[in-house]
Design a protein around this motif. Structure first.
Motif, PDB file in Angstrom:
ATOM      1  N   GLY A   1     -11.964  -4.582   2.181  1.00 21.82           N
ATOM      2  CA  GLY A   1     -10.591  -4.973   1.889  1.00 21.82           C
ATOM      3  C   GLY A   1      -9.686  -3.757   1.768  1.00 21.82           C
ATOM      4  O   GLY A   1      -8.574  -3.737   2.319  1.00 21.82           O
ATOM      5  N   CYS A   2     -10.154  -2.733   1.060  1.00 21.30           N
ATOM      6  CA  CYS A   2      -9.351  -1.523   0.889  1.00 21.30           C
ATOM      7  C   CYS A   2      -9.087  -0.854   2.225  1.00 21.30           C
ATOM      8  O   CYS A   2      -7.961  -0.430   2.520  1.00 21.30           O
ATOM      9  CB  CYS A   2     -10.067  -0.539  -0.041  1.00 21.30           C
ATOM     10  SG  CYS A   2      -9.834  -0.934  -1.770  1.00 21.30           S
TER      11      CYS A   2
ATOM     12  N   CYS B   1      -6.568  -2.829   4.177  1.00 18.38           N
ATOM     13  CA  CYS B   1      -5.208  -2.645   3.651  1.00 18.38           C
ATOM     14  C   CYS B   1      -4.628  -1.320   4.131  1.00 18.38           C
ATOM     15  O   CYS B   1      -3.478  -1.250   4.571  1.00 18.38           O
ATOM     16  CB  CYS B   1      -5.224  -2.640   2.126  1.00 18.38           C
ATOM     17  SG  CYS B   1      -5.420  -4.256   1.410  1.00 18.38           S
ATOM     18  N   GLU B   2      -5.458  -0.269   4.019  1.00 17.96           N
ATOM     19  CA  GLU B   2      -4.963   1.049   4.400  1.00 17.96           C
ATOM     20  C   GLU B   2      -4.624   1.079   5.888  1.00 17.96           C
ATOM     21  O   GLU B   2      -3.577   1.574   6.313  1.00 17.96           O
ATOM     22  CB  GLU B   2      -6.019   2.114   4.058  1.00 17.96           C
ATOM     23  CG  GLU B   2      -5.587   3.502   4.447  1.00 17.96           C
ATOM     24  CD  GLU B   2      -6.023   4.563   3.462  1.00 17.96           C
ATOM     25  OE1 GLU B   2      -6.009   4.299   2.247  1.00 17.96           O
ATOM     26  OE2 GLU B   2      -6.379   5.658   3.914  1.00 17.96           O
TER      27      GLU B   2
ATOM     28  N   PHE C   1      -1.461  -1.076   6.569  1.00 13.34           N
ATOM     29  CA  PHE C   1      -0.245  -0.464   6.026  1.00 13.34           C
ATOM     30  C   PHE C   1       0.215   0.684   6.911  1.00 13.34           C
ATOM     31  O   PHE C   1       1.371   0.796   7.286  1.00 13.34           O
ATOM     32  CB  PHE C   1      -0.507   0.047   4.615  1.00 13.34           C
ATOM     33  CG  PHE C   1       0.730   0.568   3.932  1.00 13.34           C
ATOM     34  CD1 PHE C   1       1.512  -0.258   3.147  1.00 13.34           C
ATOM     35  CD2 PHE C   1       1.118   1.895   4.099  1.00 13.34           C
ATOM     36  CE1 PHE C   1       2.644   0.215   2.525  1.00 13.34           C
ATOM     37  CE2 PHE C   1       2.260   2.381   3.486  1.00 13.34           C
ATOM     38  CZ  PHE C   1       3.030   1.541   2.700  1.00 13.34           C
TER      39      PHE C   1
ATOM     40  N   ASP D   1      -7.700  -4.965  -4.330  1.00 15.92           N
ATOM     41  CA  ASP D   1      -7.657  -4.003  -3.216  1.00 15.92           C
ATOM     42  C   ASP D   1      -6.231  -3.805  -2.728  1.00 15.92           C
ATOM     43  O   ASP D   1      -5.782  -2.677  -2.518  1.00 15.92           O
ATOM     44  CB  ASP D   1      -8.513  -4.498  -2.046  1.00 15.92           C
ATOM     45  CG  ASP D   1      -9.988  -4.489  -2.377  1.00 15.92           C
ATOM     46  OD1 ASP D   1     -10.336  -3.856  -3.396  1.00 15.92           O
ATOM     47  OD2 ASP D   1     -10.765  -5.108  -1.645  1.00 15.92           O
ATOM     48  N   VAL D   2      -5.535  -4.939  -2.537  1.00 18.60           N
ATOM     49  CA  VAL D   2      -4.165  -4.847  -2.028  1.00 18.60           C
ATOM     50  C   VAL D   2      -3.307  -4.047  -2.997  1.00 18.60           C
ATOM     51  O   VAL D   2      -2.566  -3.138  -2.616  1.00 18.60           O
ATOM     52  CB  VAL D   2      -3.564  -6.264  -1.816  1.00 18.60           C
ATOM     53  CG1 VAL D   2      -2.100  -6.155  -1.427  1.00 18.60           C
ATOM     54  CG2 VAL D   2      -4.350  -7.009  -0.749  1.00 18.60           C
TER      55      VAL D   2
ATOM     56  N   ILE E   1      -4.455  -0.200  -2.944  1.00 17.37           N
ATOM     57  CA  ILE E   1      -4.149   0.589  -1.748  1.00 17.37           C
ATOM     58  C   ILE E   1      -2.654   0.575  -1.433  1.00 17.37           C
ATOM     59  O   ILE E   1      -2.045   1.618  -1.203  1.00 17.37           O
ATOM     60  CB  ILE E   1      -4.962   0.058  -0.541  1.00 17.37           C
ATOM     61  CG1 ILE E   1      -6.447   0.282  -0.796  1.00 17.37           C
ATOM     62  CG2 ILE E   1      -4.522   0.748   0.741  1.00 17.37           C
ATOM     63  CD1 ILE E   1      -6.855   1.716  -0.981  1.00 17.37           C
ATOM     64  N   VAL E   2      -2.052  -0.615  -1.439  1.00 17.03           N
ATOM     65  CA  VAL E   2      -0.657  -0.680  -1.005  1.00 17.03           C
ATOM     66  C   VAL E   2       0.278  -0.142  -2.089  1.00 17.03           C
ATOM     67  O   VAL E   2       1.072   0.764  -1.848  1.00 17.03           O
ATOM     68  CB  VAL E   2      -0.274  -2.130  -0.620  1.00 17.03           C
ATOM     69  CG1 VAL E   2       1.208  -2.207  -0.301  1.00 17.03           C
ATOM     70  CG2 VAL E   2      -1.103  -2.571   0.583  1.00 17.03           C
TER      71      VAL E   2
ATOM     72  N   GLN F   1      -0.517   3.880  -1.251  1.00 19.32           N
ATOM     73  CA  GLN F   1       0.290   4.153  -0.059  1.00 19.32           C
ATOM     74  C   GLN F   1       1.785   4.242  -0.349  1.00 19.32           C
ATOM     75  O   GLN F   1       2.486   5.049   0.227  1.00 19.32           O
ATOM     76  CB  GLN F   1       0.022   3.107   1.032  1.00 19.32           C
ATOM     77  CG  GLN F   1      -1.382   3.179   1.610  1.00 19.32           C
ATOM     78  CD  GLN F   1      -1.667   4.507   2.276  1.00 19.32           C
ATOM     79  OE1 GLN F   1      -0.757   5.237   2.660  1.00 19.32           O
ATOM     80  NE2 GLN F   1      -2.935   4.851   2.412  1.00 19.32           N
TER      81      GLN F   1
END
Lengths: 435, 339
Positions: free
Chosen positions: B58-59, B62-63, B66, B105-106, B109-110, B114
């Motif tokens: 998931g991570c 997301c990365e 993004f 995770d979202v 990471i987001v 990020q």
């Protein structure tokens, strides 16, 4: 043995293949290119003209405060014109075509009674030999020595390799100990000290043995010090600190702590100059790296095109992507193989593997490794940030001027940030702002 | 020689670099966590491993998405997203629903990583921030503790046998109850109920020593962290048996996971040696404070999260002697994307 406990890194071990290779003379090159000395970026006029016949050891350019230039081969001057240099720029150069006669210049003759020369006489011989060191390529060594006489109580011959991959100093100590010790004798007389320290890394056991035996045999005024060093502690200032425990104050030179350091090749050249009147025309160059087929240590005339050295080592791997003049940490990447080897070039390296490990998107992850390896106790990560932001006053405050440009910070950076490149640029900018 | 055929590159020195890059560092962290994960699988069945795969995946996703959307360079390969995902999964209960992990995770990471500019620029540890969010969002889901030697089903967790964690018993000042359920060797080995990766003290310690041996992390933060926590637990022990109380505090909950794997995150910890010691000590102090008086039994993760905020000011002061205006995150420059 002395240990140094500050900064530095265990550099990646690669290209040590030349460490055990004996010094071999390079086959005479067909041509040498000798750049005229530069004063404030303007080349001085050479003392010869196109068409002149020159002989081995003949002085072809001289200027006050700059190292004299001698030709290492005999032959006709075919041109005095700009030629490409290792730095990538073209400079006015004397091009000599070899006639392979090796006729010696009559001016090269040993002084009478070299053992009884006064310091002044020795300095004048050294001056006309055109000797410099790699850390100050434009400063003739006699000026550095003259400035240090009376101030230095510890005289050190630095026989450590300045960078990983190099082997020239090791071979010099192993194969020509009498030259090094002769240089030690000259330095002892010049500085008026009882003995000169010869600094070697711990790994060079054999060289240390050879030197110690020779010291006994010749009763030379020298003592061998072995040190456990990490890169770049063989640089002048960290070396003094490792050997004497004295720290050079910010902005000062080693003379401020009573130390005088002379690099091993320069020490050998001092001996040649004082005892035989020979100018510095040759030097030992280590040719190695993953792209070199047969690594060697070559005794080559100054001014030889890099091409000749590569050819003498069986050529380079076709996958070679980088050819360097100098060591892997501070050397210059070369584009043109016609660029000549200068008198302080310790190595020619060719790389065909991924030694560089550069990244298209470098990124600091704040790990702090650069801080822990800096031999001068600076904070490269902070300097880098100031440099990126153009904060010149902050850079000066954070002692950017003390950076010795060893590249240790950039070498260990896991995020592959171009620390050295950025600090060098900032230093230049700072220097211009102050000038 | 025919240098015309060579394709030579020119670049500034140094021309050699150590092989130890960001990717290798992150790979070391992943490797060092594997033994603890292995023990969790032994203790709770395959569910912890699946959790880690889901969360790390998931991570990374997301990365990837993004940076794709913002047309930035791809950074999934540096494995830092995978480390975040693995740490999040290991610091949650084994029974945590997959959707909850993915939500974490979202957020990690987001939002935490990020939006602040990606690896190297985030102010707080993404995995810890996500864990804190999940605990506040779904305290029920985040405090279900499967009993040791329970095969947790891959889907759902309604009828899993549960048992209070050592830390909950300590929070309730029930050392006798703790002694009844778990012996000290069991705490050390990890035969207890608790988070997916935080149970095996011994293997976390081994992983931490591995990372120190490889110089991926410095000894200063874990030493100061654990030393301070141990000292405070010993001095301010509840009950008469100080040593036992201290050992139980050290070996239970997420303290070791936090000390070796969370607090040592280079991005969110200080660079200067003195700063690292102060930061570690602060983490230890806050951990004990939160464990004694906090709303939740666990305090190590939140302690590190709070100290994260002090990492950069500490550096500013210790490395430069003055404190700069804080660097503003890059949220303001969302449009266009960097480079």
């Amino acid at each position: 043995m002395k240990y140094s406990l500050f900064g530095g890194l265990h550099a990646p071990r690669q290209g040590n293949a030349a460490f055990t290779k004996p010094i071999e003379p390079l086959p005479p090159p067909p041509q040498v290119v000798l750049p005229a000395p530069l004063r404030d970026g303007v080349p001085c006029r050479p003392g010869v003209r196109a068409g002149d016949y020159v002989t081995v050891g003949q002085k072809i350019a001289e200027a006050d405060g700059l190292p004299a230039v001698h030709t290492p081969i005999a032959g006709r001057v075919s041109a005095i014109a700009p030629r490409v240099q290792p730095s990538g720029t073209s400079l006015l150069s004397v091009v000599v075509d070899n006639d392979f006669s090796d006729a010696l210049c009559p001016a090269v003759r040993p002084p009478k009674n070299p053992g009884r020369l006064t310091a002044r006489q020795m300095l004048s011989l050294i001056r006309s030999a055109g000797i410099t060191e790699s850390n100050a390529p434009l400063l003739p060594i006699h000026e550095k020595i003259a400035a240090g006489i009376g101030r230095a109580d510890t005289v050190i011959i630095n026989a450590c390799e300045s960078e990983p991959c190099l082997a020239a100093n090791n071979r010099l100590a192993l194969e020509r100990p009498e030259e090094l010790l002769g240089g030690a004798g000259v330095l002892a007389r010049l500085y008026g000290v009882d003995r000169v320290h010869i600094a070697l890394e711990r790994e060079k056991r054999e060289a240390a043995q050879v030197l110690r035996a020779k010291i006994q045999e010749l009763k030379a005024p020298a003592v061998v010090d072995t040190l456990s060093l990490r890169y770049p502690q063989s640089a002048e200032k960290p070396l003094c600190r490792a050997l004497t425990g004295r720290r050079v104050p910010p902005g000062a030179s080693t003379a401020a702590i009573g130390c005088a350091v002379v690099e091993a090749p320069a020490a050998a050249a001092l001996y040649e100059a004082v005892f035989y009147g020979r100018p510095l025309t040759h030097r030992v160059v280590t040719v190695t790296g993953s792209g070199i087929r047969e690594p060697r240590n070559l005794l080559c005339p100054v001014g030889t095109p890099i091409r000749c050295l590569l050819d003498a080592c069986g050529g380079v791997d076709p996958k070679t992507f980088k050819i360097l003049l100098g060591g892997p940490m501070t050397g210059l990447a070369q584009y043109d193989m016609d660029a000549p080897v200068d008198r302080n070039a310790a190595a020619v390296l060719a790389f065909c593997a991924d030694e560089e490990r550069s990244s298209a998107h470098p990124r600091c992850i704040r790990c702090g490794r650069c801080v822990s390896v800096c031999p001068m106790g600076l904070r490269p990560v902070v300097l880098y940030r100031y440099a990126q932001a153009g904060q010149m006053d902050r850079l000066a405050q954070a002692r950017l001027a003390d950076c010795i440009e060893c590249g240790a910070c950039a070498c260990v950076c896991p995020g592959r940030t171009p620390l050295l490149q950025s600090l060098r640029a900032a230093k230049q900018k700072l220097g211009r702002a102050e000038a | 020689m025919s240098d015309n055929r060579l394709n030579l590159t020119g670049s500034s020195a140094p021309h050699i670099r150590t092989p130890d890059g960001t990717r290798q560092m992150m790979a070391s962290v992943l490797t060092a966590l594997l033994p603890a994960l292995g023990f969790a699988v032994y203790n709770f069945g395959p569910r912890p491993a699946v959790n880690v795969l889901v969360s790390a995946g998931g991570c990374c996703a997301c990365e990837l998405l993004f940076r794709l959307v913002r047309r930035q360079d791809m950074t999934v390969g540096d494995l830092s997203a995978a480390v975040t995902g693995m740490l999040l999964a290991l610091s949650c209960p084994v029974t945590a629903p997959y959707w909850l992990l993915l939500l974490g995770d979202v957020f990690a990471i987001v939002v935490v990583k990020q939006l602040f500019g990606g690896l190297g620029r985030n102010l707080i540890n993404p995995a810890l921030a996500a864990r804190a969010l999940l605990t506040l969002l779904r305290p029920g889901d985040m405090t279900v503790w499967a009993a040791p030697h329970t095969a947790v089903p891959l889907w759902g967790a309604a009828d899993v046998a549960t048992r209070p964690t050592p830390l909950e018993l300590l929070r309730a000042n029930d050392l006798a109850g703790l002694r009844e359920l778990y012996s000290l060797p069991e705490l050390l080995v990890g035969l207890t109920s608790g988070t997916a990766g935080g149970v095996s003290a011994l293997l976390l310690l081994a992983g931490g020593l591995f990372l120190m041996g490889r110089r991926t992390i410095s000894w200063r933060i874990p030493a100061a962290f654990l030393g301070t926590a141990a000292l405070l637990a010993f001095v301010f022990a509840w009950g008469n048996n100080r040593t036992e109380w201290m050992l139980c505090q050290l070996l239970s909950g997420g303290l070791l996971l936090a000390a070796f794997f969370m607090a040592t995150d280079p991005v969110t910890s200080p660079i200067s040696p003195a700063g690292q010691l102060l930061y570690g000590a602060g983490c230890g102090f806050l951990t004990i404070l939160l464990r004694y008086y906090g709303a939740f039994a666990e305090g190590a993760g939140l302690a590190v999260l709070l100290m994260n905020l002090l990492a950069r000011p500490l550096d500013e002061y210790l490395l430069t002697g003055h404190i700069d205006k804080p660097e503003l995150p890059r949220i303001a420059r969302m449009t266009g994307g960097k480079k």
